[in-house]
Design an enzyme around this catalytic site. Structure first.
Site, short mmCIF file in Angstrom:
data_model
loop_
_atom_site.label_atom_id
_atom_site.label_comp_id
_atom_site.label_asym_id
_atom_site.label_seq_id
_atom_site.Cartn_x
_atom_site.Cartn_y
_atom_site.Cartn_z
N ASP A 21 1.22 -1.38 0.32
CA ASP A 21 0.05 0.09 -0.05
C ASP A 21 0.66 1.35 -0.17
OD1 ASP A 21 -2.11 1.12 -0.07
OD2 ASP A 21 -3.02 1.49 2.43
N GLY A 22 -0.11 2.51 -1.12
CA GLY A 22 1.07 3.67 -0.35
C GLY A 22 1.67 3.80 -1.31
N ASN A 23 1.26 3.79 -2.99
CA ASN A 23 1.35 3.03 -4.37
C ASN A 23 1.15 5.09 -4.70
OD1 ASN A 23 2.57 0.95 -4.31
ND2 ASN A 23 1.45 0.27 -6.16
N HIS A 50 2.94 3.50 -9.44
CA HIS A 50 2.61 1.71 -9.06
C HIS A 50 3.60 1.20 -9.56
CE1 HIS A 50 -1.44 1.87 -8.04
NE2 HIS A 50 -2.55 2.53 -8.56
N ASN A 83 -10.55 -3.60 -5.54
CA ASN A 83 -10.04 -2.34 -6.55
C ASN A 83 -10.63 -2.05 -7.55
OD1 ASN A 83 -6.99 -4.04 -5.29
ND2 ASN A 83 -8.32 -1.85 -4.69
N ARG A 117 -11.94 1.47 -8.19
CA ARG A 117 -11.33 2.02 -9.04
C ARG A 117 -11.87 3.18 -10.01
NH1 ARG A 117 -5.76 1.65 -6.07
NH2 ARG A 117 -6.03 1.01 -3.45
N ARG A 157 -4.57 -1.85 8.81
CA ARG A 157 -6.40 -2.45 9.13
C ARG A 157 -6.00 -3.63 7.72
NH1 ARG A 157 -7.73 2.11 6.91
NH2 ARG A 157 -7.12 1.90 4.44
C1 IPE Z 1 -1.18 0.50 -3.82
O1 IPE Z 1 -1.12 1.44 -3.68
C2 IPE Z 1 -2.07 -1.18 -4.25
C3 IPE Z 1 -2.32 -1.39 -5.44
C4 IPE Z 1 -3.28 -1.64 -5.18
C5 IPE Z 1 -1.64 -2.17 -5.45
P1 IPE Z 1 -2.28 2.42 -3.76
O2 IPE Z 1 -2.79 2.63 -5.34
O3 IPE Z 1 -3.46 2.05 -2.54
O4 IPE Z 1 -2.00 3.94 -3.09
P2 IPE Z 1 -2.85 4.76 -1.74
O5 IPE Z 1 -3.04 3.83 -0.78
O6 IPE Z 1 -3.69 5.48 -3.10
O7 IPE Z 1 -1.10 6.09 -1.32
MG MG Z 2 -4.46 2.40 -0.79
#
Ligand code: IPE
Ligand code: MG
Length: 222
Positions: free
Chosen positions: A2-4, A19, A50, A53, A176
């Protein structure tokens, strides 16, 4: 992983750039897992949630998945990595499904490290699917309801022949589980780190393992 998105935002870059760096981090962590002697590494790459999105981001993620398999399968195969996928990846586009199936088949006899990628994965769906599979076996007269136990349910999950999770790491400061391996993490040690996924690498993995090594695990005993 998480956090990309936040990694990209901090640099005023589009989310896809985050990503892309996330894939690089995954690559480094898979290598490090082999070097550090991990038996199984599971990466949560795409959750069943996901799909919420924007279409463009989903398409970017699928493109990166395609590229990862095409570009990395040789190295993974040579490094003795066995690829497994958990989740309903059959719902992805046919060419992606074919790529994944090819990569799984190609690495099936490897045994050094198992790389599990969770794709279109969600624990609730997995458990419902497992219950359905067992119900169908009961209906066919292949098993009795009394044979539905923690063991047989475990065996009806995607993770059937994998060990339970020892350590679960979530990056980016979120605390989480987000529908990830809920059954399999019953006795897992949880580690929440603030590092954004694109910044997570060998050093961070080694530190996580050190932390894990200091935990006292009793599994309900004394
Ligand atoms: C990667 O991070 C999660 C994937 C779907 C691979 P995010 O896309 O959730 O990054 P944040 O939470 O917006 O920073
Ligand atoms: Mg995320």
């Amino acid at each position: 992983m998480d956090g990309n998105g936040r990694w990209a935002k901090a640099r005023r870059l589009p989310r896809v750039a985050g990503h892309r760096r996330g894939v690089q981090a995954a690559r480094e962590v898979v290598r490090a897992a082999g070097d550090l002697g991990l038996e199984v590494l599971t990466l949560y790459a795409f959750s069943s949630e996901n799909w919420r999105r924007p279409a463009e981001e989903i398409s970017d993620l699928m493109g990166l998945l395609r590229r990862f398999i095409v570009d990395d399968i040789d190295e993974l195969a040579d490094a003795g990595v066995r690829l497994r996928v958990i989740g309903d990846y059959q719902a992805f586009q046919p060419d992606v499904v074919r790529l994944i199936d090819g990569a799984i088949a190609r690495t099936a006899s490897n045994g050094k490290t198992t790389l599990v990628i969770a794709l279109n994965y969600g624990s609730h769906n997995e458990l419902a699917r497992g219950a359905r599979l067992l119900a169908e076996r009961v209906q066919r007269g292949e098993m009795a309801p009394s044979e539905i136990t923690a063991e047989t349910l475990s065996e009806a999950l995607y993770t059937a022949d994998l060990p339970p999770v020892d350590l679960l790491i979530r990056t980016s400061g979120e605390r989480r589980l987000s529908n990830f391996l809920l059954w399999q993490t019953a006795y897992a040690e949880l580690l929440f780190v603030d590092t954004l996924w694109p910044d997570f690498g060998k050093v961070e993995l080694a530190a996580a393992l050190q932390d894990f090594g200091r935990r006292e695990r009793r599994f309900g005993g004394l």
